[in-house]
Design an enzyme around this catalytic site. Structure first.
Site, short mmCIF file in Angstrom:
data_model
loop_
_atom_site.label_atom_id
_atom_site.label_comp_id
_atom_site.label_asym_id
_atom_site.label_seq_id
_atom_site.Cartn_x
_atom_site.Cartn_y
_atom_site.Cartn_z
N LYS A 118 -83.85 12.67 -39.99
CA LYS A 118 -83.17 11.89 -40.64
C LYS A 118 -82.02 11.27 -39.87
O LYS A 118 -81.13 12.38 -39.49
CB LYS A 118 -82.81 12.54 -41.96
CG LYS A 118 -81.91 11.56 -42.79
CD LYS A 118 -81.27 12.21 -43.97
CE LYS A 118 -80.49 11.22 -44.79
NZ LYS A 118 -79.52 12.02 -45.92
N TYR A 129 -81.75 16.99 -39.77
CA TYR A 129 -80.76 16.09 -40.39
C TYR A 129 -79.75 15.77 -39.31
O TYR A 129 -78.95 16.81 -39.17
CB TYR A 129 -80.30 16.79 -41.76
CG TYR A 129 -79.32 15.84 -42.37
CD1 TYR A 129 -79.30 14.48 -42.18
CD2 TYR A 129 -79.12 16.22 -43.65
CE1 TYR A 129 -78.50 13.72 -42.92
CE2 TYR A 129 -77.97 15.53 -44.38
CZ TYR A 129 -77.64 14.16 -43.97
OH TYR A 129 -76.81 13.48 -44.75
#
Length: 202
Positions: free
Chosen positions: A155, A127
């Site tokens: 992400k 992330y």
């Protein structure tokens, strides 16, 4: 997904279950529980377990994959955080933030994610959200993370489409999925070759 609470301050289980069904019915490929939108930093362990259990049950019923947010500033703590999702067979991946506050070097980042991946029973999705973690990573650093065993994607939530996003998408890896992380940039990133998105509006 967000984490709904009732007026008594408890996780609103029925509302959470209904929301999970609604998201999948509307066409999302799967669910991400305990991400940033879930205010996961404010949840305790018991609350995180409730959220994961409810979302796992819904995903099991709907045949959908579940990704669970799991991460921490320290490597040992992050490794421990990715272990519990293995209790739920519906969990297909762990969404792990770049360590906030610590801000390691690129080499330190690679060592961190390598150790966390070893501790995890499911693949990791890095992330990358530098405005929260304080640690921007360039394309070469993210590409190196993508080459680690057990790291399946990123992400990408930098708040824009920058040179590093273009560089990553210009030379895509079949084993490292680029997922848009900011809702407003989903469409242009898909045009550039992103595999999908992890989005609050999904």
């Amino acid at each position: 997904m967000v984490t709904p609470f009732d007026s008594g301050g408890e996780v609103a289980v029925e509302a959470l279950e209904a929301l999970a069904h609604e998201v999948l019915h509307a066409g999302a490929a799967g669910i991400v529980a305990l991400g940033t939108s879930a205010e996961v930093a404010a949840l305790d362990e018991a609350e995180r377990d409730v959220v994961t259990t409810v979302c796992a049950r819904v995903c099991g019923e709907r045949g959908a994959p579940l990704t669970v947010g799991a991460g921490a500033s320290g490597t040992r703590a992050a490794g421990a955080a990715v272990a519990p999702p293995a209790r739920w067979p519906q969990v297909r991946a762990a969404l792990v933030t770049v360590p906030p506050f610590v801000r390691p070097s690129a080499a330190g980042m690679a060592a961190h994610f390598a150790r966390v991946a070893e501790a995890s029973a499911v693949p990791l999705v890095v992330y990358h959200v530098p405005y929260r973690t304080g640690r921007p990573l360039d394309a070469s650093a993210l590409r190196a993370l993508g080459e680690l065993p057990g790291v399946a994607g990123v992400k990408y939530a930098t708040g824009g489409i920058d040179q590093d996003a273009v560089a990553l998408l210009g030379e895509p890896s079949a084993d490292f999925a680029f997922l848009a992380g900011d809702d407003v940039y989903l469409s242009p990133l898909l045009v550039l070759g992103a595999a999908g998105g992890v989005l609050a509006s999904a």
